[in-house]
Design a protein around this motif. Structure first.
Motif, short mmCIF file in Angstrom:
data_model
loop_
_atom_site.label_atom_id
_atom_site.label_comp_id
_atom_site.label_asym_id
_atom_site.label_seq_id
_atom_site.Cartn_x
_atom_site.Cartn_y
_atom_site.Cartn_z
N ARG A 174 0.84 -1.20 0.00
CA ARG A 174 0.00 0.00 0.00
C ARG A 174 0.87 1.25 0.00
O ARG A 174 1.89 1.30 0.69
N LEU A 175 0.44 2.25 -0.75
CA LEU A 175 1.13 3.52 -0.81
C LEU A 175 0.11 4.66 -0.77
O LEU A 175 -1.04 4.48 -1.20
N PRO A 176 0.48 5.82 -0.26
CA PRO A 176 -0.46 6.94 -0.18
C PRO A 176 -0.88 7.43 -1.56
O PRO A 176 -0.07 7.51 -2.48
N THR A 177 -2.15 7.76 -1.71
CA THR A 177 -2.66 8.27 -2.98
C THR A 177 -1.98 9.61 -3.31
O THR A 177 -1.43 10.28 -2.42
N PRO A 178 -2.02 10.02 -4.57
CA PRO A 178 -1.44 11.32 -4.93
C PRO A 178 -1.96 12.48 -4.08
O PRO A 178 -1.20 13.38 -3.70
N SER A 179 -3.26 12.48 -3.77
CA SER A 179 -3.82 13.58 -2.98
C SER A 179 -3.37 13.52 -1.53
O SER A 179 -3.39 14.55 -0.84
N LEU A 180 -2.95 12.36 -1.05
CA LEU A 180 -2.40 12.26 0.30
C LEU A 180 -0.94 12.69 0.30
O LEU A 180 -0.46 13.30 1.25
N GLN A 181 -0.24 12.38 -0.78
CA GLN A 181 1.15 12.82 -0.91
C GLN A 181 1.24 14.33 -1.11
O GLN A 181 2.14 14.98 -0.58
N LEU A 182 0.32 14.87 -1.91
CA LEU A 182 0.34 16.29 -2.26
C LEU A 182 -1.08 16.84 -2.14
O LEU A 182 -1.81 16.95 -3.13
N PRO A 183 -1.52 17.19 -0.91
CA PRO A 183 -2.89 17.65 -0.69
C PRO A 183 -3.31 18.83 -1.55
O PRO A 183 -4.50 19.01 -1.83
N ALA A 184 -2.36 19.63 -2.02
CA ALA A 184 -2.69 20.79 -2.83
C ALA A 184 -3.36 20.40 -4.15
O ALA A 184 -3.98 21.25 -4.81
N LEU A 185 -3.26 19.13 -4.55
CA LEU A 185 -3.90 18.69 -5.78
C LEU A 185 -5.42 18.87 -5.74
O LEU A 185 -6.06 19.01 -6.78
#
Length: 275
Positions: A174-185
């Motif tokens: 499991r890996l963090p979703t893009p929005s979890l990695q970069l909330p500004a998205l």
């Protein structure tokens, strides 16, 4: 230490959905048909935008396409070119958009999806984020004038990252979703004028004319490595002006620093106690 990305809940042949088939998405769609040759992987395209004349300078469209839906144009053209069925939707992306109706009013949920977001629209990204389930994975591509990033993940909950790394097999589940990695998205940009798409930005000399090709290449490389069990990174950042490309390794140290989680808690069969 390298870890290979193996999302155990996602099968080797997921349904691939491309959300946004403009500057980057149209190139990704074409590249996917080449990568998927000889497979029975389902490819679906989603975009509610219509081809406009200025798109011809930047995106994978021709004069005869003007006035038609982008997703329909790309799907039909690639289906003819590569001899494979390609589904499409001309509606805004929703988490249940590709579910199937069955007899007696029942709905068959579309599972095991690899969703590739090729849109800089925060609302669309929120919809993709909401569609994340234990069987789905999300790759997001976003870019500015001469730089951009491609991020990968399958869980939007920080708590679900615990015990996601298997030190013995050297794999991560499991890996963090893009929005979890970069909330500004997920935050809409503050703009004082009418928003422009990438084609209009190029015409106005406000965007590098080859950034979309670079982004598409990074997306396709990530997809190929993920499907063939060779992926060891969870993100890639590129800057054409600086001539730089930086990969974010999918390892416990990266995730630990990103979310302030003890490395021990990220490891399978490890105790999270201690320093």
């Amino acid at each position: 230490m390298s870890y290979t990305v193996e999302f155990s809940e996602m099968e080797r042949n997921p349904t691939i959905v491309v959300v946004g088939v403009g500057g980057t998405g149209s190139l990704v769609s074409d590249g996917l048909c080449r990568l998927l040759k000889g497979t029975d992987i389902t490819l679906l395209l989603d975009d509610f935008d219509i081809v406009e004349e200025h798109n011809l300078y930047r995106q994978n469209f021709y004069a005869g396409d003007v006035g038609k839906f982008k997703s329909q144009v790309i799907a039909e053209r690639l289906a003819r070119q590569y001899g494979r069925p390609i589904g499409y939707s001309v509606f805004p992306f929703e988490k249940d958009i590709f579910d199937s109706e069955m007899d007696h009013g029942m709905i068959s949920k579309r599972m095991n999806m690899l969703i590739i977001g090729c849109t800089d629209n925060a609302a669309a990204r929120r919809k993709i984020s909401e569609s994340m389930t234990w069987t789905n994975c999300w790759i997001d591509a976003g870019n500015g004038y001469h730089s951009g990033q491609v991020l990968l993940g399958n869980t939007s909950q920080k708590e679900e990252l615990k015990e996601c790394f298997n030190e013995e097999d050297k794999v991560v589940k499991r890996l963090p979703t893009p929005s979890l990695q970069l909330p500004a998205l997920l935050i809409p940009p503050v703009i004082s004028e009418k928003p422009r798409d990438c084609a209009e930005a190029v015409i106005d000399n406000d965007q590098n004319p080859v950034i979309n090709q670079a982004m598409a290449t990074l997306v396709l490389d990530m997809v190929w490595k993920l499907l063939t069990g060779k992926l060891t990174h969870m993100g890639a950042y590129i800057d054409l002006e600086a001539g730089s490309l930086k990969y974010v390794p999918a390892n416990p140290v990266t995730v630990s620093r990103m979310f302030s989680i003890k490395i021990g808690e990220l490891m399978m069969n490890h105790c999270g106690m201690g320093a």
